[in-house]
Design a protein around this motif. Structure first.
Motif, PDB file in Angstrom:
ATOM      1  N   ALA A   1       0.834  -1.269  -0.056  1.00  0.00           N
ATOM      2  CA  ALA A   1       0.009  -0.145  -0.134  1.00  0.00           C
ATOM      3  C   ALA A   1       0.807   1.276  -0.014  1.00  0.00           C
ATOM      4  O   ALA A   1       0.285   2.445  -0.360  1.00  0.00           O
ATOM      5  N   GLY A   2       2.275   1.093   0.353  1.00  0.00           N
ATOM      6  CA  GLY A   2       3.101   2.208   0.288  1.00  0.00           C
ATOM      7  C   GLY A   2       4.446   1.881   0.835  1.00  0.00           C
ATOM      8  O   GLY A   2       4.461   0.600   1.399  1.00  0.00           O
ATOM      9  N   THR A   3       5.187   2.759   0.631  1.00  0.00           N
ATOM     10  CA  THR A   3       6.507   2.489   1.245  1.00  0.00           C
ATOM     11  C   THR A   3       7.051   3.576   2.193  1.00  0.00           C
ATOM     12  O   THR A   3       6.454   4.776   1.822  1.00  0.00           O
TER      13      THR A   3
ATOM     14  N   CYS B   1       4.926  -3.224   7.764  1.00  0.00           N
ATOM     15  CA  CYS B   1       3.900  -2.814   8.706  1.00  0.00           C
ATOM     16  C   CYS B   1       2.572  -3.461   8.088  1.00  0.00           C
ATOM     17  O   CYS B   1       2.161  -3.291   7.108  1.00  0.00           O
ATOM     18  N   VAL B   2       1.805  -4.221   9.280  1.00  0.00           N
ATOM     19  CA  VAL B   2       0.377  -4.552   8.661  1.00  0.00           C
ATOM     20  C   VAL B   2      -0.439  -4.238   9.835  1.00  0.00           C
ATOM     21  O   VAL B   2      -0.121  -3.779  10.931  1.00  0.00           O
TER      22      VAL B   2
END
Length: 85
Positions: A27-29, A43-44
């Motif tokens: 979803a992003g970095t 990260c989740v």
């Protein structure tokens, strides 16, 4: 991607418990400001992680959760909210 739980015991080496083969969508970095020995790999959402652990029949705990509160004066309210969950 295979996902494992690492269980630490004081008398032996870590034990790796297979949880599931999961598909993750990026979803992003982000660029970590931490030294490489402390860097975050991914990260989740914690509720998603809890669901995966429970589906695998493993107990979910916050013992290894690490984070920073935007408002440190809200620490007691935050602890009460996770205790109620």
């Amino acid at each position: 991607m295979p996902v494992y739980l690492v269980k630490y015991r004081t008398d032996t080496l870590p034990v790796y418990v297979w949880i599931s083969n999961l598909t993750l969508r990026v979803a992003g970095t982000f660029q970590s400001q931490e030294p490489p020995s402390c860097s975050v790999d991914l990260c989740v959402p914690v509720n998603w992680l809890r669901a995966q652990m429970e589906a695998a029949g493993e107990e979910f705990t916050y013992t290894t959760l690490e984070g920073s509160l935007a408002d440190s004066m809200s620490l007691n309210r935050f602890k009460a909210s996770i205790s109620a969950a």
